[in-house]
Scaffold this motif. Sequence first.
Motif, PDB file in Angstrom:
ATOM      1  N   VAL A 417       5.728  22.596 -12.686  1.00  0.00           N
ATOM      2  CA  VAL A 417       4.418  22.262 -13.270  1.00  0.00           C
ATOM      3  C   VAL A 417       3.410  22.072 -12.138  1.00  0.00           C
ATOM      4  CG1 VAL A 417       3.117  20.628 -14.682  1.00  0.00           C
ATOM      5  CG2 VAL A 417       5.500  21.166 -15.267  1.00  0.00           C
ATOM      6  N   PRO A 418       2.352  22.877 -12.082  1.00  0.00           N
ATOM      7  CA  PRO A 418       1.367  22.749 -11.006  1.00  0.00           C
ATOM      8  C   PRO A 418       0.613  21.416 -11.080  1.00  0.00           C
ATOM      9  CG  PRO A 418       1.196  24.895 -12.093  1.00  0.00           C
ATOM     10  CD  PRO A 418       2.068  24.037 -12.946  1.00  0.00           C
ATOM     11  N   PHE A 419       0.204  20.938  -9.909  1.00  0.00           N
ATOM     12  CA  PHE A 419      -0.504  19.655  -9.820  1.00  0.00           C
ATOM     13  C   PHE A 419      -1.775  19.658 -10.658  1.00  0.00           C
ATOM     14  CE2 PHE A 419      -3.897  17.168  -7.760  1.00  0.00           C
ATOM     15  CZ  PHE A 419      -3.343  15.895  -7.798  1.00  0.00           C
ATOM     16  N   ARG A 420      -2.484  20.792 -10.682  1.00  0.00           N
ATOM     17  CA  ARG A 420      -3.734  20.844 -11.440  1.00  0.00           C
ATOM     18  C   ARG A 420      -3.492  20.586 -12.928  1.00  0.00           C
ATOM     19  NH1 ARG A 420      -4.980  24.275  -7.030  1.00  0.00           N
ATOM     20  NH2 ARG A 420      -7.189  24.478  -6.498  1.00  0.00           N
ATOM     21  N   ILE A 421      -2.281  20.914 -13.403  1.00  0.00           N
ATOM     22  CA  ILE A 421      -1.958  20.655 -14.817  1.00  0.00           C
ATOM     23  C   ILE A 421      -1.408  19.250 -14.998  1.00  0.00           C
ATOM     24  CG2 ILE A 421      -0.378  21.305 -16.681  1.00  0.00           C
ATOM     25  CD1 ILE A 421      -0.867  24.222 -15.888  1.00  0.00           C
ATOM     26  N   SER A 422      -0.461  18.842 -14.141  1.00  0.00           N
ATOM     27  CA  SER A 422       0.141  17.511 -14.306  1.00  0.00           C
ATOM     28  C   SER A 422      -0.885  16.396 -14.093  1.00  0.00           C
ATOM     29  CB  SER A 422       1.317  17.329 -13.330  1.00  0.00           C
ATOM     30  OG  SER A 422       0.881  17.453 -11.992  1.00  0.00           O
ATOM     31  N   SER A 423      -1.923  16.662 -13.287  1.00  0.00           N
ATOM     32  CA  SER A 423      -2.952  15.649 -13.036  1.00  0.00           C
ATOM     33  C   SER A 423      -4.039  15.646 -14.107  1.00  0.00           C
ATOM     34  CB  SER A 423      -3.598  15.895 -11.668  1.00  0.00           C
ATOM     35  OG  SER A 423      -4.286  17.136 -11.655  1.00  0.00           O
ATOM     36  N   GLY A 424      -3.973  16.611 -15.032  1.00  0.00           N
ATOM     37  CA  GLY A 424      -4.938  16.672 -16.120  1.00  0.00           C
ATOM     38  C   GLY A 424      -6.303  17.190 -15.708  1.00  0.00           C
ATOM     39  N   SER A 425      -6.367  17.927 -14.591  1.00  0.00           N
ATOM     40  CA  SER A 425      -7.686  18.369 -14.119  1.00  0.00           C
ATOM     41  C   SER A 425      -8.198  19.618 -14.834  1.00  0.00           C
ATOM     42  CB  SER A 425      -7.651  18.608 -12.600  1.00  0.00           C
ATOM     43  OG  SER A 425      -6.726  19.618 -12.274  1.00  0.00           O
ATOM     44  N   ILE A 426      -7.360  20.240 -15.681  1.00  0.00           N
ATOM     45  CA  ILE A 426      -7.841  21.359 -16.500  1.00  0.00           C
ATOM     46  C   ILE A 426      -7.799  20.906 -17.956  1.00  0.00           C
ATOM     47  CG2 ILE A 426      -7.518  23.778 -17.131  1.00  0.00           C
ATOM     48  CD1 ILE A 426      -6.115  24.202 -14.501  1.00  0.00           C
ATOM     49  N   GLY A 498      -6.679  28.471  -9.919  1.00  0.00           N
ATOM     50  CA  GLY A 498      -6.030  27.524  -9.006  1.00  0.00           C
ATOM     51  C   GLY A 498      -4.576  27.278  -9.375  1.00  0.00           C
ATOM     52  N   VAL A 499      -4.282  27.250 -10.669  1.00  0.00           N
ATOM     53  CA  VAL A 499      -2.899  27.099 -11.149  1.00  0.00           C
ATOM     54  C   VAL A 499      -2.045  28.279 -10.683  1.00  0.00           C
ATOM     55  CG1 VAL A 499      -1.465  27.177 -13.248  1.00  0.00           C
ATOM     56  CG2 VAL A 499      -3.480  25.691 -13.154  1.00  0.00           C
ATOM     57  N   ILE A 500      -2.616  29.473 -10.776  1.00  0.00           N
ATOM     58  CA  ILE A 500      -1.898  30.691 -10.371  1.00  0.00           C
ATOM     59  C   ILE A 500      -1.515  30.618  -8.900  1.00  0.00           C
ATOM     60  CG2 ILE A 500      -2.265  33.170  -9.951  1.00  0.00           C
ATOM     61  CD1 ILE A 500      -3.858  33.143 -12.678  1.00  0.00           C
ATOM     62  N   PHE A 501      -2.448  30.184  -8.052  1.00  0.00           N
ATOM     63  CA  PHE A 501      -2.131  30.044  -6.624  1.00  0.00           C
ATOM     64  C   PHE A 501      -1.085  28.956  -6.390  1.00  0.00           C
ATOM     65  CE2 PHE A 501      -5.917  32.597  -5.855  1.00  0.00           C
ATOM     66  CZ  PHE A 501      -5.554  33.320  -4.717  1.00  0.00           C
ATOM     67  N   GLU A 502      -1.171  27.850  -7.120  1.00  0.00           N
ATOM     68  CA  GLU A 502      -0.168  26.790  -6.953  1.00  0.00           C
ATOM     69  C   GLU A 502       1.237  27.281  -7.292  1.00  0.00           C
ATOM     70  OE1 GLU A 502      -0.683  22.697  -8.194  1.00  0.00           O
ATOM     71  OE2 GLU A 502      -2.843  23.039  -8.385  1.00  0.00           O
ATOM     72  N   ARG A 503       1.323  28.298  -8.134  1.00  0.00           N
ATOM     73  CA  ARG A 503       2.627  28.845  -8.506  1.00  0.00           C
ATOM     74  C   ARG A 503       3.186  29.789  -7.431  1.00  0.00           C
ATOM     75  NH1 ARG A 503       2.739  30.414 -14.861  1.00  0.00           N
ATOM     76  NH2 ARG A 503       4.958  30.310 -14.367  1.00  0.00           N
ATOM     77  N   GLY A 504       2.410  30.025  -6.385  1.00  0.00           N
ATOM     78  CA  GLY A 504       2.867  30.944  -5.341  1.00  0.00           C
ATOM     79  C   GLY A 504       2.525  32.383  -5.643  1.00  0.00           C
ATOM     80  N   LEU A 505       1.525  32.584  -6.509  1.00  0.00           N
ATOM     81  CA  LEU A 505       1.042  33.919  -6.849  1.00  0.00           C
ATOM     82  C   LEU A 505      -0.358  34.075  -6.269  1.00  0.00           C
ATOM     83  CD1 LEU A 505       2.171  33.729 -10.582  1.00  0.00           C
ATOM     84  CD2 LEU A 505       3.337  35.006  -8.768  1.00  0.00           C
ATOM     85  N   ILE A 506      -0.891  35.292  -6.285  1.00  0.00           N
ATOM     86  CA  ILE A 506      -2.238  35.511  -5.770  1.00  0.00           C
ATOM     87  C   ILE A 506      -3.141  36.045  -6.876  1.00  0.00           C
ATOM     88  CG2 ILE A 506      -1.610  35.871  -3.350  1.00  0.00           C
ATOM     89  CD1 ILE A 506      -1.779  38.927  -3.939  1.00  0.00           C
TER      90      ILE A 506
END
Length: 613
Positions: A417-426, A498-506
């Motif tokens: 789970v990316p930080f941007r999602i777990s932190s509720g920023s989206i 930003g979520v996509i990059f956190e997953r290690g994708l471009i």
Amino acid sequence: MATKGNSGDHRSRGSMSIFIVIGLCGFFYILGAWQRSGFGKGDSIALEITKQSDCSILSNLNYETHHGGDAGTVDESEGEAKEFKPCDDRYIDYTPCQDQMRAMTFPRENMNYRERHCPPEEEKLHCLIPAPKGYVTPFPWPKSRDYVPYANAPYKSLTVEKAVQNWIQYEGNVFRFPGGGTQFPQGADAYINQLASVIPFDNGMVRTALDTGCGVASWGAYLFKKNVLAMSFAPRDSHEAQVQFALERGVPAVIGVLGTIKLPYPDRSFDMAHCSRCLINWGSNDGMYMMEVDRVLRPGGYWVLSGPPINWKVNYQAWQRPKEELQEEQRKIEEIAKSLCWEKKHEKGEIAIWRKRINYDNCRDQDSQPTMCESGSGGNVWYKKMEGCVNPYPETTSADENAGGEWKPFPERLNAVPFRISSGSIPGISVEAYQEDNQSWKKHVNAYKRINKILDSGRYRNIMDMNAGLGSFAAALESPKLWVMNVMPTIAEKDTLGVIFERGLIGIYHDWCEAFSTYPRTYDLIHANGVFSLYKDRCDAEDILLEMDRILRPEGAVIFRDKADVLIKVKRIVQGMRWNTKMVDHEDGPLVPEKILFAVKQYWVAGQNVSSH
């Protein structure tokens, strides 16, 4: 050893391309069996996999959909579909928003003329960009890393200009890429190993990289061995085909430049950034370009600078530049890096490496404080002017906490789970919604593979997802045989790049009412999920489809996913574009209003008179 290609007589190829596809297995048999390869023969990978396909496994899908037959049966009263003519041969490598003639009308200052400048509506071409005569499907990866068919990008200027630097060599009917570069005469492997003594490439912690001024992207090409995914960019300049060569090799790249507008990537996206003699004046504009690198680097990310002015004391004569000028250039870079609170980790020979701090706690007491931007730009970077300020770090509660979340190694981070999602920023995207999205796309991709038998065979190397969402399509496809350019439409309801990059994708921001920053024929497969519903009130579907045709290779494939009525309109347009199509029901059955349209672009080249009907 270079293998002789076969430009051959394409007349028979043309006639094979004009056929009525009977049944889905027949459709993809043609797709597989007649692919042209760098050898000028049928694509053996595709042929073998298609031969082994068991068509009976497709029986659970209803191909004759409940919305107008094969997507397709369009009401004949509407008249014949419009037929699109080939553009003039001079447009073979046309890149609308980086057109050379238009570029020269813009200011040279700060590389403005090398940035995106798209044609107005009345200047758009409404024709099909032809492939050059003799065009062949690139070699499969990893051979494509080292060899590119000459016919696909027939430009020899780099072989002359960079002859002593081991970039590229012309051998018979292919270009060979020995893996050298201006800053790595011993080869990219040796150079990357030097970096790996400081940067953790081998444990999966560094996964995404940005290569500014990439040349032919040999650095990115060789980083695949380390399972690092590099987004390379270079301007369209006197070296006609830098980015084109990168993509022909199967390496992610876009036409781009650090100029006056922000890079089309979100804040805190890349694990590292790299400049190997990239000819960017890092000390100019009060450090604005380094501030832009800081913006797109994740807290804890690395910046590598190799070449001038590093080690100027030894090299100023070889570089034919005054040592005082080089000394001042390095002094400025060091001063800006310090104000950004980057920690210098290494300098040896001509390589210097800095690391961005994991949070701002360590920076509050330093003497020089940069001007802070009022707030993070988020995804609002499309055509936004670059600023001379520093984006603030996300808030932290302790000195050892990583602002923006802890780094996870790849491939663990792909489905974590990316930080941007777990932190509720989206807003509106919960952990559960993210996990459900992952599961849905695994199911969708499995259904795609049942239909297109060669989807994960290695035949498709460069893949684009035009409306990438959370990146779950790319995650479901993840394989060393391919990479996905995840495009975030600038009008998307939620910015999740930003979520996509956190997953290690471009990925990259883009507005599909304009042309993409790439050469023609640079993608093997395009995935368009909901794109035409998204843009229905924004711009003409015909323009988007012509752009897809421009960037898709001959015999490349497209997967459309949208509402049935939207796909019927799309199918009607592409009938006039020399594409073969087949529509199928959603994998959950015919009552689901969403359908899938599969398409394959026919093989044809400049000067070849092939009807689309």
